[in-house]
Design a protein around this motif. Structure first.
Motif, mmCIF file in Angstrom:
data_model
loop_
_atom_site.group_PDB
_atom_site.id
_atom_site.type_symbol
_atom_site.label_atom_id
_atom_site.label_comp_id
_atom_site.label_asym_id
_atom_site.label_seq_id
_atom_site.Cartn_x
_atom_site.Cartn_y
_atom_site.Cartn_z
ATOM 1 N N PHE A 140 -6.593 4.073 -5.579
ATOM 2 C CA PHE A 140 -5.260 4.291 -6.131
ATOM 3 C C PHE A 140 -5.341 5.403 -7.167
ATOM 4 O O PHE A 140 -6.240 5.400 -8.009
ATOM 5 C CB PHE A 140 -4.727 3.012 -6.790
ATOM 6 C CG PHE A 140 -4.635 1.854 -5.836
ATOM 7 C CD1 PHE A 140 -3.570 1.746 -4.958
ATOM 8 C CD2 PHE A 140 -5.626 0.890 -5.797
ATOM 9 C CE1 PHE A 140 -3.497 0.688 -4.052
ATOM 10 C CE2 PHE A 140 -5.565 -0.173 -4.904
ATOM 11 C CZ PHE A 140 -4.491 -0.266 -4.032
ATOM 12 N N TYR A 195 0.994 7.103 -2.217
ATOM 13 C CA TYR A 195 0.855 6.752 -3.637
ATOM 14 C C TYR A 195 0.999 7.992 -4.525
ATOM 15 O O TYR A 195 1.619 7.942 -5.601
ATOM 16 C CB TYR A 195 -0.507 6.104 -3.895
ATOM 17 C CG TYR A 195 -0.764 4.814 -3.150
ATOM 18 C CD1 TYR A 195 0.263 3.923 -2.854
ATOM 19 C CD2 TYR A 195 -2.061 4.474 -2.739
ATOM 20 C CE1 TYR A 195 0.015 2.739 -2.170
ATOM 21 C CE2 TYR A 195 -2.318 3.294 -2.055
ATOM 22 C CZ TYR A 195 -1.275 2.432 -1.772
ATOM 23 O OH TYR A 195 -1.532 1.268 -1.096
ATOM 24 N N LYS A 197 -1.970 6.287 3.103
ATOM 25 C CA LYS A 197 -1.584 5.425 1.981
ATOM 26 C C LYS A 197 -1.731 6.180 0.662
ATOM 27 O O LYS A 197 -0.832 6.174 -0.172
ATOM 28 C CB LYS A 197 -2.473 4.167 1.938
ATOM 29 C CG LYS A 197 -2.029 3.039 2.830
ATOM 30 C CD LYS A 197 -2.898 1.799 2.619
ATOM 31 C CE LYS A 197 -2.421 0.676 3.524
ATOM 32 N NZ LYS A 197 -3.146 -0.578 3.332
ATOM 33 N N GLU A 216 -2.401 -3.358 -3.787
ATOM 34 C CA GLU A 216 -1.409 -2.286 -3.928
ATOM 35 C C GLU A 216 -0.498 -2.553 -5.119
ATOM 36 O O GLU A 216 -0.211 -1.647 -5.911
ATOM 37 C CB GLU A 216 -0.597 -2.200 -2.638
ATOM 38 C CG GLU A 216 0.442 -1.112 -2.591
ATOM 39 C CD GLU A 216 0.999 -0.945 -1.177
ATOM 40 O OE1 GLU A 216 0.504 -0.070 -0.452
ATOM 41 O OE2 GLU A 216 1.917 -1.705 -0.797
ATOM 42 N N SER A 247 5.849 -5.318 -2.134
ATOM 43 C CA SER A 247 4.641 -5.261 -1.303
ATOM 44 C C SER A 247 3.992 -6.632 -1.202
ATOM 45 O O SER A 247 3.994 -7.400 -2.165
ATOM 46 C CB SER A 247 3.637 -4.264 -1.883
ATOM 47 O OG SER A 247 2.446 -4.261 -1.117
#
Length: 498
Positions: free
Chosen positions: A249, A438, A434, A460, A455
Motif C-alpha cells: 500500500f 491505490y 490494485k 485494504e 471493502s
C-alpha cells in the motif's frame, strides 16, 4: 514411478486476430492437489482454462487428461471427463428457484415420462448446500439471494457433479468470512478424497492458506511453478509483475481538511437506521463490516440510488436534496459500484462512451456533445490511468478486469468529483492494478477529494483508510482512527464483540 498428472498442458499457443495471447505455456495438475493459477489481469489465465475446457481450440500444443490427449469441442465433453468449472461471472438464472438452478440441464426425471422428481432434487439441493454450511430454502427464487449466496449455489452445483477436477475462478470474491471458512473446509475434504482444484484468485492470503503449488503466467507466457511451502509473497509478486512492487500500500501523507460530506440520521426501514458520519477533504473513510451488514445500501442511499425514509446529507455545509443519482452527480458525488459489469459499465460499448457517459456537462456545447472535447477528455483519462488498450475505440468487454475497473474510475474522474464512493474498488483486480488504483486514490485525496471506500478486504481497509467506520446489521457501531485499528478490533465490532 512418478504420479501421472490429472491434467498436462504443454507448449500451448493461442492468438486472436493476430494478437498472441498465450505463448508456449505449460501447466499440470496432480490428483488431489490445490494448484493456484496466478497472473495479472490479461496474463492469459482465463484463455488457458477455456482451452482446457473446450471453449477455445488451441493453435499449438498438447492437452492430456488422465494420460490421454484430448481435443474437447465444448465444455460438456470436459465435464464428461470429470472437469467442472465455477466461473467468476455467475451463471445463475434469477427467476428460477435454487433447486432448479442446481439441476439445470441435468434434471432428475421419473423414468422416460418427462415428469420431474422435484422432491428428490430439493432434498439433494439442501444436502449439497448444507455441506457448505449454508441453509437456503430450495424453493426460493435465486434472484432474491445475495451475490455471495448465489456464488455458493454455483459452488454446490459443481461439487454435486462428482468432478475429479474443479476449477474455481475467484470463488471467494463475493463471500463472507464465514462462507470462505466453510468453502476452505470443503476444499480440504475434496483434496483428501483425491479431487484436484485449480484455484484462481488475486487474494494472496488465500493462496498461501489453501494451495499446494502455484503456477504463474505473465503477458501470456509461463513464468514458473513453485511449491507454496518454498516461496513467499514478495517472490510471487515479482514473478507476476516482473519487478519488485515495493510496499503493498502506498504511503498516505495527506492531512484531512474541512468537513466535505456529512450524513445525519440516515435511515431506510428494514435496512439501516440512524447512520451519521463525516468525511473530510482529502480523507479516505474506510467502511468495513460483514456481507449483508448494509454497507452498500447506505452508500446507495447517499448517492440517491436507493430511497431513504429519513436523514440529511450535507456537502460543504449545504443541505442537499438527493433523490436520484443525477442529483448526486450534479453536486459532484461519484459512485464506483461493487458490480462493475452489471452497474458500472456498458460492456458492448467502446471505452470512449463508457468514460464519457457521466460527463455530459464537461463534453457538450449548448446541449450537443462536442466530439473534440469527448476525445480529448477520454485520451487524457486513458493516459492518466495507464489503461492497457489499443485505443479509445476498443470495446470494454475485451479488456482485462483491472483495465475495466480503470475505465469505471475514469468515468467518475471526468466529473471532477468532490466526493467519490468506492464500493469494493479492487475486487477481481490483480495486485499490480490494485496498487495503481491505490495511487490514484492518493492523488485524488491530495487534490482535496473526499473518498469513502467500502471493502471486504481488511488489509485494504487498514492499508488505505485514515478512519474506519464499522457497520453491523444496519447500524454504524464504531469509527476507529487508523492508529488504533487492527483486524481483531474491526472483526469484533463487525460481529458484535464490541
Amino acid at each position: 514411478m512418478p504420479e501421472q498428472p490429472f491434467v498436462e498442458m504443454k507448449n500451448i499457443h493461442k492468438g486472436f486476430f493476430g494478437n498472441q495471447v498465450l505463448k508456449d505455456v505449460h501447466f499440470e495438475i496432480k490428483p488431489g492437489e490445490v494448484h493456484a493459477l496466478m497472473g495479472e489481469n490479461g496474463a492469459g489465465k482465463s484463455t488457458l482454462i477455456k482451452i482446457l475446457t473446450g471453449i477455445y481450440a488451441r493453435d499449438e500444443g498438447v492437452v492430456k487428461v488422465k494420460g490421454n490427449e484430448v481435443h474437447y469441442s465444448n465444455p460438456k465433453e470436459a465435464e464428461n471427463d470429470g472437469i467442472a468449472v465455477i466461473h467468476q461471472e455467475l451463471n445463475i438464472i434469477p427467476h428460477l428457484t435454487v433447486a432448479q438452478n442446481m439441476f439445470l440441464g441435468k434434471e432428475l426425471k421419473v423414468g422416460k415420462t418427462g415428469f420431474l422428481r422435484e422432491r428428490e432434487m430439493k432434498k439433494q439441493t439442501k444436502d449439497s448446500l448444507q455441506q457448505l454450511g449454508i441453509d437456503i430454502d430450495p424453493d426460493m427464487e435465486a434472484g432474491e439471494l445475495s451475490v455471495g449466496k448465489q456464488q455458493m449455489i454455483e459452488i454446490a452445483r459443481a461439487l454435486s457433479s462428482n468432478a475429479e477436477l474443479i476449477i474455481m475462478d475467484e470463488p471467494t470474491a463475493a463471500l463472507t468470512n464465514r462462507e470462505i471458512t466453510s468453502l476452505f473446509k470443503v476444499i480440504k475434504q475434496l483434496r483428501e478424497q483425491g479431487v484436484s482444484i485449480v484455484y484462481i484468485s488475486h487474494r494472496m492470503e488465500e493462496i498461501f492458506e489453501i494451495c499446494d503449488r502455484i503456477t504463474i503466467l505473465r503477458d501470456g507466457e509461463y513464468v514458473g511453478t513453485k511449491l507454496i511451502s518454498e516461496t513467499n509473497f514478495e517472490e510471487v509478486v515479482k514473478m507476476m509483475v516482473g519487478r519488485e512492487l515495493g510496499e503493498r500500500f502506498p504511503d498516505r501523507n495527506v492531512m484531512p481538511g474541512e468537513i466535505k460530506l456529512e450524513v445525519k440520521g440516515l435511515a431506510r426501514e428494514g435496512w439501516f437506521d440512524n447512520i451519521s458520519f463525516q468525511v473530510r477533504e482529502g480523507e479516505i473513510l474506510g467502511v468495513a463490516g460483514l456481507m449483508g451488514a448494509g454497507r452498500t445500501e447506505i452508500m446507495e442511499a447517499v448517492f440517491g440510488a436507493r430511497k431513504r425514509s429519513k436523514g440529511d446529507i450535507y456537502l460543504d455545509g449545504k443541505r442537499l436534496s438527493v433523490k436520484h443519482p443525477a442529483d448526486a452527480i450534479r453536486e459532484g458525488i461519484g459512485f464506483i459500484t461493487e458490480d462493475r459489469k452489471q452497474e458500472g459499465l456498458v460492456l458492448p460499448f467502446r471505452i470512449q462512451e463508457n468514460m464519457s457517459m457521466a460527463n455530459f456537462k464537461a463534453i457538450s456545447n449548448l446541449g450537443f456533445i462536442s466530439n473534440h472535447k469527448e476525445i480529448e477528455m477520454v485520451d487524457r483519462l486513458i493516459e492518466k490511468l495507464s489503461v492497457k488498450t489499443t485505443g479509445r475505440n476498443q470495446s470494454v468487454k475485451s479488456l482485462s478486469g483491472g483495465n475495466q475497473q480503470k475505465v469505471v474510475v475514469g468515468k467518475w474522474l471526468g466529473i471532477d468529483p468532490k466526493v467519490l464512493i468506492l464500493d469494493e474498488p479492487t475486487r477481481g483486480v490483480d495486485i499490480g492494478a490494485k496498487k495503481e488504483i491505490y495511487q490514484i486514490m492518493n492523488e485524488l485525496t491530495e487534490n482535496g477529494v473526499a473518498i469513502i471506500m467500502v471493502s471486504s478486504e481488511l488489509p485494504e481497509i487498514l492499508g488505505m483508510s485514515d478512519r474506519i467506520a464499522v457497520v453491523r446489521e444496519g447500524e454504524l457501531v464504531t469509527i476507529l482512527n487508523r492508529n488504533e485499528a487492527d483486524q481483531e478490533k474491526i472483526m469484533q465490532a463487525a460481529t458484535g464483540g464490541m
